[in-house]
Design a protein around this motif. Structure first.
Motif, PDB file in Angstrom:
ATOM      1  N   ASP A 263      42.833  62.162  67.246  1.00  0.00           N
ATOM      2  CA  ASP A 263      43.590  62.007  68.276  1.00  0.00           C
ATOM      3  C   ASP A 263      44.634  60.889  68.096  1.00  0.00           C
ATOM      4  O   ASP A 263      45.653  60.702  68.298  1.00  0.00           O
ATOM      5  CB  ASP A 263      42.649  61.700  69.778  1.00  0.00           C
ATOM      6  CG  ASP A 263      43.692  61.781  70.893  1.00  0.00           C
ATOM      7  OD1 ASP A 263      44.562  62.888  70.949  1.00  0.00           O
ATOM      8  OD2 ASP A 263      43.595  60.729  71.512  1.00  0.00           O
ATOM      9  N   HIS A 264      43.881  59.843  67.595  1.00  0.00           N
ATOM     10  CA  HIS A 264      44.539  58.355  67.334  1.00  0.00           C
ATOM     11  C   HIS A 264      45.643  58.606  66.394  1.00  0.00           C
ATOM     12  O   HIS A 264      46.867  58.401  66.349  1.00  0.00           O
ATOM     13  CB  HIS A 264      43.641  57.197  66.928  1.00  0.00           C
ATOM     14  CG  HIS A 264      44.365  55.888  66.778  1.00  0.00           C
ATOM     15  ND1 HIS A 264      45.134  55.440  67.710  1.00  0.00           N
ATOM     16  CD2 HIS A 264      44.312  55.132  65.729  1.00  0.00           C
ATOM     17  CE1 HIS A 264      45.728  54.310  67.344  1.00  0.00           C
ATOM     18  NE2 HIS A 264      45.354  54.147  66.092  1.00  0.00           N
ATOM     19  N   VAL A 265      45.420  59.406  65.188  1.00  0.00           N
ATOM     20  CA  VAL A 265      46.126  59.665  64.139  1.00  0.00           C
ATOM     21  C   VAL A 265      47.303  60.575  64.577  1.00  0.00           C
ATOM     22  O   VAL A 265      48.506  60.234  64.081  1.00  0.00           O
ATOM     23  CB  VAL A 265      45.493  60.485  62.900  1.00  0.00           C
ATOM     24  CG1 VAL A 265      46.225  60.838  61.846  1.00  0.00           C
ATOM     25  CG2 VAL A 265      44.152  59.695  62.184  1.00  0.00           C
TER      26      VAL A 265
ATOM     27  N   GLN B 195      39.675  50.833  57.339  1.00  0.00           N
ATOM     28  CA  GLN B 195      38.295  50.108  57.919  1.00  0.00           C
ATOM     29  C   GLN B 195      37.099  51.380  57.916  1.00  0.00           C
ATOM     30  O   GLN B 195      36.158  50.951  57.817  1.00  0.00           O
ATOM     31  CB  GLN B 195      38.611  49.325  59.060  1.00  0.00           C
ATOM     32  CG  GLN B 195      37.446  48.764  59.687  1.00  0.00           C
ATOM     33  CD  GLN B 195      36.956  47.652  58.792  1.00  0.00           C
ATOM     34  OE1 GLN B 195      37.748  46.695  58.443  1.00  0.00           O
ATOM     35  NE2 GLN B 195      35.697  47.736  58.916  1.00  0.00           N
ATOM     36  N   LEU B 196      37.783  52.435  58.581  1.00  0.00           N
ATOM     37  CA  LEU B 196      36.919  53.350  59.011  1.00  0.00           C
ATOM     38  C   LEU B 196      36.227  54.133  57.573  1.00  0.00           C
ATOM     39  O   LEU B 196      35.007  54.609  57.560  1.00  0.00           O
ATOM     40  CB  LEU B 196      37.661  54.754  59.510  1.00  0.00           C
ATOM     41  CG  LEU B 196      37.200  55.748  60.771  1.00  0.00           C
ATOM     42  CD1 LEU B 196      36.540  54.908  61.689  1.00  0.00           C
ATOM     43  CD2 LEU B 196      38.226  56.507  61.110  1.00  0.00           C
TER      44      LEU B 196
ATOM     45  N   GLU C 279      49.032  49.407  61.061  1.00  0.00           N
ATOM     46  CA  GLU C 279      48.127  49.390  62.026  1.00  0.00           C
ATOM     47  C   GLU C 279      46.908  50.577  61.626  1.00  0.00           C
ATOM     48  O   GLU C 279      45.939  50.591  61.652  1.00  0.00           O
ATOM     49  CB  GLU C 279      47.995  48.964  63.554  1.00  0.00           C
ATOM     50  CG  GLU C 279      48.517  47.734  63.705  1.00  0.00           C
ATOM     51  CD  GLU C 279      50.114  47.810  63.704  1.00  0.00           C
ATOM     52  OE1 GLU C 279      50.561  48.628  63.253  1.00  0.00           O
ATOM     53  OE2 GLU C 279      50.674  46.711  63.938  1.00  0.00           O
ATOM     54  N   LEU C 280      47.688  51.755  61.683  1.00  0.00           N
ATOM     55  CA  LEU C 280      47.036  52.993  61.586  1.00  0.00           C
ATOM     56  C   LEU C 280      46.305  52.886  60.126  1.00  0.00           C
ATOM     57  O   LEU C 280      45.091  53.227  59.903  1.00  0.00           O
ATOM     58  CB  LEU C 280      48.034  54.317  61.665  1.00  0.00           C
ATOM     59  CG  LEU C 280      47.164  55.468  61.381  1.00  0.00           C
ATOM     60  CD1 LEU C 280      46.103  55.823  62.399  1.00  0.00           C
ATOM     61  CD2 LEU C 280      48.233  56.756  61.488  1.00  0.00           C
TER      62      LEU C 280
END
Ligand SMILES: Cc1cc2nc3c(=O)[nH]c(=O)nc-3n(C[C@H](O)[C@H](O)[C@H](O)COP(=O)(O)OP(=O)(O)OC[C@H]3O[C@@H](n4cnc5c(N)ncnc54)[C@H](O)[C@@H]3O)c2cc1C
Length: 383
Positions: A58-60, A79-80, A72-73
């Motif tokens: 959803d964030h993507v 990091q993920l 930031e994405l």
């Protein structure tokens, strides 16, 4: 990005938000049918995974079509990718995830899935899986650390302190939280905040409250034994102290842990800013760490401690501990938000809040109404 591509991703986001759990469940089903061995990497109960997976996608879909937030994405996805190594995810698994996502998106979009839509969605998912895979392959640090439990004691029926020693010191900053896996619940990861700063001896301390029906917290409080080996992934979180501004700390329950780690770190410095901590529990006898706070304050004049409890007296099942009164600590009755707001004005302070999601939301809102700038309020992610 062209407007039709933007529209495609926004439309897709609306569609998957119609039934988030179904979307995630379908993607996982597709992944496990492409590569059945992948199922082994996940816990039997997948509710947490599905929820977290949905929030990432959803964030993507929110950020890719937006005008800003792309850097930031990329860092978020990297990091993920580094974090996912702890599950045993291998580079080739990202190809499986990509295939599963594309086929589920095609199914979700139905008649809207034309060549243009396919190209837009394919590019967004190649970015997502490509960044995660690349970061995992080039990560400079190991995916996992282990530590052995050397002490565990119960404070009340639902609260325990667990101390561990690591072979090699973990990498985290005071105030950060770590993802933790315990032997009683293999493959299930939860966030816990160390209550002491990292140190060369590799000592770790956690304060854990068993939540009702909790998978991991109940196992820790009820079943953890000396000799158990816990696994840890990387540290996260950005709670920190800026040196040039007074500090207001608000700790609810085991939310004390990250703030305590920061206070211990601050006590090693000569120039720590004036700090007032409000430490709250429902009952006064549950303020298990008040004696430690009082000890830090007794040798660090920059620290003021206020104990807060919603109830004035303890129920029968709490065996007497040192009370705020016996320790000479100011004691206020009420919620943390009430106690803080009634104690003064805080608009020139930096504020750190840690505790339950509900307490964080309420206290944050009350402080903003009372004139504290939202940008000066820090807390960990509320999940
Ligand atoms: C950044 C961060 C740091 C954290 N640090 C600590 C810590 O130092 N010590 C600690 O004890 N916990 C801490 N937590 C909470 C911890 O990660 C788990 O969420 C909590 O222990 C519950 O996990 P569980 O597996 O037992 O419950 P689950 O099986 O995940 O959930 C069972 C039920 O409990 C509810 N629930 C889940 N979490 C909470 C909660 N926090 N409060 C009330 N109800 C809840 C769920 O909605 C569900 O109904 C932290 C959480 C975050 C996000």
């Amino acid at each position: 990005m062209a407007s039709h591509s933007r529209h495609t991703l926004q439309h897709l986001r609306t569609l998957i938000n119609g039934d988030p759990d179904r979307f995630s469940a379908n993607v996982y089903t597709r992944m496990f049918s492409i590569d059945p061995d992948l199922r082994e990497l996940f816990p039997a109960v997948m509710a947490h995974q599905r929820d977290a997976f949905f929030r990432v996608i959803d964030h993507v879909l929110e950020v890719v079509p937006a005008e800003s937030g792309h850097a930031e994405l990329i860092e978020f996805l990297a990091q993920l990718g580094r974090d996912h190594r702890k599950y045993g995810v291998l580079p080739e698994h990202y190809g499986v995830m990509y295939q599963a996502l594309i086929s589920e998106f095609a199914a979700v979009m139905g008649d809207y899935w034309d060549d243009e839509a396919a190209q837009t969605v394919t590019q967004a998912m190649m970015l997502t899986t490509g960044v995660m895979r690349g970061a995992a392959e080039t990560a400079p640090h190991p995916a996992l650390w282990s530590a052995e439990v050397v002490e565990k004691y119960r404070i009340t029926r639902d609260l325990a302190v667990v101390r561990l020693i690591t072979d090699s010191p973990l990498r985290f900053a005071p105030g950060q939280y770590l993802e933790v896996q315990v032997p009683q619940r293999p493959k299930v990861w939860r966030d816990l905040s160390p209550a002491i700063p990292p140190n060369p001896a590799g000592e770790l301390e956690f304060h854990v409250r068993a939540v009702q029906g909790g998978t991991v917290s109940s196992a820790i409080v009820g079943e953890t034994r000396v000799g158990d080996v816990w696994y840890f992934a990387q540290g996260h979180g950005t709670l920190h102290i800026e040196p040039d501004r007074p500090v207001l700390m608000i700790a609810g329950g085991t939310g004390l842990a990250p703030l305590r780690a920061l206070l211990i770190e601050m006590s090693k410095r000569a120039d720590s800013p004036a700090t007032h901590i409000f430490y709250g529990m429902r009952h006064p006898g549950e303020l298990y760490d008040l004696a430690v706070l009082r000890r830090i304050a007794s040798t660090n004049p920059w620290l003021t401690v206020t104990a807060v409890s919603e109830e004035t007296t303890d129920p029968w099942w709490i065996t007497a501990m040192a009370t705020p009164e016996s320790l000479g600590v100011e004691h206020r009755i009420g919620t943390l938000a009430d106690a803080v707001i009634e104690s003064g004005t805080w608009d020139d302070h930096q504020v750190l809040i840690a505790g339950s999601p509900k307490m964080i939301e309420t206290t944050r809102r009350r402080l903003v109404i009372a004139g504290v700038r939202a940008s000066r309020i820090q807390h960990d992610p509320v999940v």
